[in-house]
Write a protein that holds these residues in place. Structure first.
Motif, PDB file in Angstrom:
ATOM      1  N   ALA A 124       0.745  -0.989  -0.145  1.00 40.08           N
ATOM      2  CA  ALA A 124       0.011   0.232  -0.241  1.00 40.08           C
ATOM      3  C   ALA A 124       0.532   1.272  -0.084  1.00 40.08           C
ATOM      4  N   SER A 125       1.743   1.118   0.703  1.00 38.44           N
ATOM      5  CA  SER A 125       2.881   2.443   0.975  1.00 38.44           C
ATOM      6  C   SER A 125       3.416   2.308  -0.589  1.00 38.44           C
ATOM      7  N   GLY A 126       4.293   1.400  -1.145  1.00 44.13           N
ATOM      8  CA  GLY A 126       4.729   1.470  -2.370  1.00 44.13           C
ATOM      9  C   GLY A 126       3.418   2.281  -3.449  1.00 44.13           C
ATOM     10  N   ALA A 127       2.754   2.123  -3.564  1.00 43.71           N
ATOM     11  CA  ALA A 127       1.928   2.544  -4.329  1.00 43.71           C
ATOM     12  C   ALA A 127       1.324   4.035  -3.445  1.00 43.71           C
ATOM     13  N   TYR A 128       1.194   3.940  -3.158  1.00 40.89           N
ATOM     14  CA  TYR A 128       0.450   5.626  -1.915  1.00 40.89           C
ATOM     15  C   TYR A 128       1.768   6.387  -2.455  1.00 40.89           C
ATOM     16  N   LEU A 129       3.170   6.431  -2.346  1.00 37.98           N
ATOM     17  CA  LEU A 129       4.334   7.179  -2.173  1.00 37.98           C
ATOM     18  C   LEU A 129       4.496   6.877  -4.260  1.00 37.98           C
TER      19      LEU A 129
END
Length: 397
Positions: A124-129
């Motif tokens: 989730a963090s990879g997609a968000y950032l």
């Protein structure tokens, strides 16, 4: 004849919306920083909760690397998710998933099963950032891009530090810590909704483009990978060194916060300096400093508390500047139409370093003692210095 009012438009979509790039930069920085509060809390909880298990270093490195592997996957498919869900829906989903993970980590006994939960949060963090950093690069004026990325990492580190120091005021099993992490994740999309312009278009990534940053900007790619390896390893594995040397949880939490605050202190001055004297010259100073401090930091456990916190903080904190320098160097040479793909690719490179580094370092710690943490990070940072010397031209990538 009565005419109905037109439906309200979301921020940034009305034709009369003012163009306010610097305000937008501040809002995008804020949305990333709110998200990082949750990341800081959950990242710090992992080594403390796993510290009492057998093969603690290897297990902690495995769980930390699982987050980075998930992060790498999120970076790879992030553009496709944006094209499929839309940027607003993706931000909401990328906030909800780690908020769920925070609740699940509280309810699940610490152990290997945490690796799966951390992988979900990392994805989730990879997609968000991927989306947020491309948005930041798009809205930041070129002449202020180095300072903008430094400000982004400064604010992120500040909130990350608040998340980590919270462990000094609550038991590591307290539900309040996990609830605070979930609230931080969920606050990010609320801030993003106020940006005046939508994110730049993001189509599906062509996997051939993943090689463009390493080929076109090799120094930026190496620095990003080194940043991922160094910063994730230092934050996730330092508590094991501290516990092994008899330090208390509050003392270790103070060192973790010092690393974040030190990173904050270095970010903007070195980012501005890189705008004037060149990115690679500042990168060389950073890597040499980490290598030098890695020689003296292992003795810090026997020093007065304030001195130990200062030295360990400087050792871990100055390395945080590498990513903002690499992102600025990459964007110096990228065309506007390349920035979205290259921003995602740089995060992939970062995720590769962050996936391999902590687990490899943890194996060295299990084999040669927890002090191997400093030896591994010192040697890897020193290894970049010859590359920087060879590619010393300030205009080259």
């Amino acid at each position: 004849m009565h005419r109905a009012d037109p439906p309200p438009q979301p921020p940034g979509h009305g034709v009369a919306a003012a163009d306010r790039p610097l305000v937008d930069v501040a809002l995008i920085v804020g949305t990333i920083a709110a998200y990082q509060l949750g990341t800081g809390i959950l990242s710090a909880l992992v080594p403390f909760r796993l510290g009492g298990t057998d093969a603690a270093a290897a297990l902690t490195g495995f769980v930390s690397s699982a987050y980075s592997v998930g992060f790498l996957g999120g970076c790879l498919v992030g553009p496709w998710l944006v094209a499929t869900l839309g940027p607003r829906r993706l931000m909401a989903a990328s906030a909800g998933a780690p908020a769920f993970v925070a609740r699940a980590q509280w309810a699940t006994p610490a152990g290997p099963s945490w690796a799966g939960l951390r992988a979900i949060a990392g994805f989730a963090s990879g997609a968000y950032l991927t989306l947020a950093e491309a948005w930041l690069a798009d809205r930041a004026p070129a002449r202020h891009r180095g300072a903008a990325f430094s400000a982004y990492l400064t604010m992120s580190r500040m909130v990350f530090a608040i998340g980590q120091i919270s462990l000094a005021f609550a038991e590591t099993t307290a539900f309040a810590l996990f609830a605070l992490a979930a609230m931080g994740y969920c606050a990010g999309p609320l801030v993003a909704a106020q940006v005046s312009r939508p994110p730049p278009p993001m189509g599906q990534r062509h996997f051939g483009s993943l090689a463009e940053v390493p080929l076109r900007a090799p120094v930026a790619a190496l620095a990003a990978a080194l940043h991922g390896s160094t910063t994730v390893s230092s934050v996730s594995l330092l508590p094991l060194w501290g516990l092994d040397h008899g330090l208390t949880v509050p003392a270790i939490a103070a060192m973790l916060m010092a690393i974040q605050l030190s990173g904050i202190a270095f970010q903007v001055p070195l980012g501005i300096l890189s705008d004037r004297v060149g990115r690679k010259a500042v990168m060389a100073v950073v890597c040499a400093s980490v290598a030098a401090l890695s020689i003296v930091a292992p003795a810090a456990s026997g020093w007065p508390a304030a001195l130990a916190v200062a030295v360990v903080g400087a050792w871990g904190g100055i390395a945080f500047v590498l990513y903002s320098l690499s992102a600025a160097l990459m964007n110096d040479i990228a065309r506007p139409d390349q920035r979205v793909a290259w921003s995602g690719s740089l995060l992939v490179v970062w995720g590769t370093g962050a996936s391999i580094g902590p687990f490899a370092t943890s194996l060295a710690m299990d084999a040669w003692g927890t002090g191997a943490l400093f030896a591994v990070l010192g040697l890897t940072n020193a290894a970049l210095l010859p590359v920087l010397a060879i590619r010393r031209s300030p205009a080259g990538p």
